[in-house]
Design an enzyme around this catalytic site. Sequence first.
Site, short mmCIF file in Angstrom:
data_model
loop_
_atom_site.label_atom_id
_atom_site.label_comp_id
_atom_site.label_asym_id
_atom_site.label_seq_id
_atom_site.Cartn_x
_atom_site.Cartn_y
_atom_site.Cartn_z
N TYR A 12 0.49 -1.09 0.02
CA TYR A 12 -0.05 0.23 -0.13
C TYR A 12 0.82 1.17 -0.04
CZ TYR A 12 -3.01 3.52 2.03
OH TYR A 12 -3.99 4.67 2.40
N LYS A 86 2.08 -6.29 8.91
CA LYS A 86 1.24 -5.04 9.74
C LYS A 86 0.33 -5.45 10.47
CE LYS A 86 -1.08 -3.10 7.16
NZ LYS A 86 -1.84 -1.96 6.90
N SER A 126 6.70 3.82 13.20
CA SER A 126 5.04 3.76 13.42
C SER A 126 4.80 5.23 14.94
CB SER A 126 4.02 2.41 13.01
OG SER A 126 2.48 2.97 14.10
N TYR A 151 4.45 -6.49 17.33
CA TYR A 151 4.07 -5.98 15.11
C TYR A 151 4.81 -4.66 15.95
CZ TYR A 151 3.17 -2.54 12.29
OH TYR A 151 3.58 -0.84 12.05
N LYS A 155 8.66 -2.62 15.31
CA LYS A 155 9.06 -1.83 15.48
C LYS A 155 9.92 -0.67 16.12
CE LYS A 155 6.57 -1.75 11.52
NZ LYS A 155 7.24 -1.17 10.21
N TYR A 179 4.74 6.86 11.64
CA TYR A 179 3.55 6.90 10.61
C TYR A 179 3.09 7.11 11.26
CZ TYR A 179 6.39 4.75 6.04
OH TYR A 179 6.98 4.27 4.96
N PHE A 180 1.59 7.96 11.38
CA PHE A 180 0.21 7.95 12.42
C PHE A 180 -0.53 6.93 11.70
CE2 PHE A 180 1.11 10.51 16.39
CZ PHE A 180 3.31 10.59 15.86
N ASN A 201 -7.68 -2.33 9.76
CA ASN A 201 -7.58 -1.19 9.69
C ASN A 201 -9.67 -0.28 9.35
OD1 ASN A 201 -4.53 -2.23 8.66
ND2 ASN A 201 -4.93 -1.22 10.45
N LEU A 202 -8.96 0.71 9.15
CA LEU A 202 -10.76 1.63 9.84
C LEU A 202 -10.70 1.93 8.53
CD1 LEU A 202 -13.29 2.85 11.56
CD2 LEU A 202 -11.74 4.75 11.12
N ARG A 297 -12.31 -2.38 21.70
CA ARG A 297 -11.48 -3.44 21.07
C ARG A 297 -9.89 -3.74 21.97
NH1 ARG A 297 -8.93 -2.59 14.85
NH2 ARG A 297 -7.75 -1.09 15.94
N ASP A 300 -5.97 -0.94 21.63
CA ASP A 300 -6.90 -0.07 21.37
C ASP A 300 -6.35 1.03 21.52
OD1 ASP A 300 -7.67 -0.37 18.68
OD2 ASP A 300 -9.44 -0.63 19.05
C1 WQD Z 1 -8.21 3.48 13.81
C2 WQD Z 1 -9.10 3.60 14.80
C3 WQD Z 1 -10.20 1.28 16.27
C4 WQD Z 1 -11.63 -1.09 12.50
C5 WQD Z 1 -2.98 0.00 13.98
C6 WQD Z 1 -1.07 0.16 14.14
C7 WQD Z 1 -0.28 1.01 13.45
C8 WQD Z 1 -0.86 0.86 12.11
C9 WQD Z 1 -2.43 1.06 11.57
C10 WQD Z 1 0.54 -0.91 10.11
C11 WQD Z 1 -9.18 2.94 16.16
C12 WQD Z 1 -11.23 2.66 14.55
C13 WQD Z 1 -11.17 0.28 13.48
C14 WQD Z 1 -13.15 -0.82 13.13
C15 WQD Z 1 -13.55 0.69 14.38
N1 WQD Z 1 -0.86 -0.22 11.14
N2 WQD Z 1 -11.80 1.53 13.86
N3 WQD Z 1 -13.91 0.14 13.49
O1 WQD Z 1 -5.67 0.78 15.12
O2 WQD Z 1 -4.62 2.97 15.10
O3 WQD Z 1 -3.74 1.45 13.80
O4 WQD Z 1 -3.12 0.41 11.76
O5 WQD Z 1 0.98 0.49 9.18
O6 WQD Z 1 0.47 0.64 13.27
O7 WQD Z 1 -1.29 0.78 14.90
O8 WQD Z 1 -5.45 1.64 13.29
O9 WQD Z 1 -7.95 1.93 10.93
O10 WQD Z 1 -6.99 -0.10 12.96
O11 WQD Z 1 -8.08 2.05 13.62
O12 WQD Z 1 -13.84 1.20 14.75
O13 WQD Z 1 -13.91 -1.92 12.04
O14 WQD Z 1 -10.79 2.52 13.90
O15 WQD Z 1 -10.49 1.62 16.97
O16 WQD Z 1 -9.40 3.16 17.20
P1 WQD Z 1 -4.34 1.41 14.67
P2 WQD Z 1 -6.59 0.81 12.99
#
Ligand code: WQD
Length: 342
Positions: A12, A86, A126, A151, A155, A179-180, A201-202, A297, A300
Amino acid sequence: MAKILVTGGTGYIGSHTVVELQQAGYEVVIIDNLSNSNINVLDGIERISGIRPDFIEGDVTDIETLRKLFKAHPGIKGIINFAASKAVNESVQKPLLYYRNNLVSLLNLLELMPEFGVEGIVFSSSCTVYGEPDRNPIDESAPIKVATSPYGNTKQISEEIITDTIYSGAPIKSIILRYFNPVGAHPSAEIGELPLGVPQNLIPYLTQTAAGIRKELTVFGNDYNTPDGSCIRDFIDVTDLAKAHVIAMRRMLDNPDGDKLEIFNLGTGRGLSVLELIESFERATGVKVPHKIGPRREGDIEKIWAEPSKANNVLGWKAEMDIDDTMRNAWRWQQKIAAKTK
Ligand code: WQD
């Protein structure tokens, strides 16, 4: 312009970075084992930049594969290392896979760089290294917390491996980019996020729900100590993120007397809640996202967003994309792949 090796370059963030490198005039070589990406990404890259990058299907954890690559592609001056597993929760189930894959690959690269005259490595880190921040926005001086997943630990350990290697006097430089939350897709809709299976991921889960592939998005908790109760993140457009890698590479290769190790937070500096992101998507696209509130979750972070002034002022990079535009790009990409998978 210099030749750059991008490990994980069909992934990605990797694929978006390859496009930006090519458009900045760099020659790109990709190595990827295609464990979490698809070789057709090369077509998308070529359709955007007009240049098909050299591609080697291979595993960076195999040092002989890497040695062969460097011999076959003399003149590689820089590396951007994306190749890593990841998925946070998968890492809890399979820690040894994560430690082997993410750490052995980095060790191999660092060991071979001096042998083949590679000057610098950009490392994909990250914000997860910060754990739950004591305060937000968070800058690079914030304390590294005990990792909450293998994971995240890979890092942290990777950053320490790079730091120790450089401090040992190795003839290399590194820029570590924390990265955020990367989101969105290339505006051309030729490349984007390709999650395999059920997205963790969201954004991919959100866009698949909007497309009717998923029935409903579950918001993991609205009882957090935030204005609307849902978690807060710093959602950064993937193209903004990719551009930061090109600037970092240029900074390393064009400044031989520059610092040998620098660390930057890559975020927008804007915290958005999960519910606000859903609102942004619906406003930007006019498409409703069926969603409900579910339980929190495990693992989180409640809220984390960047203080990006070091990247803005020292690296000379700033996130520019408006979140609604990012959501429109994510939706355009989802519609494109949905059409393909029909
Ligand atoms: C974001 C927010 C969930 C899915 C992780 C890793 C980070 C990077 C990105 C790799 C959270 C909420 C999510 C859903 C939801 N990893 N959510 N419903 O956990 O912040 O970061 O992934 O590069 O290093 O830590 O990302 O997108 O999983 O979640 O409500 O179906 O969305 O609770 O608050 P996260 P995320």
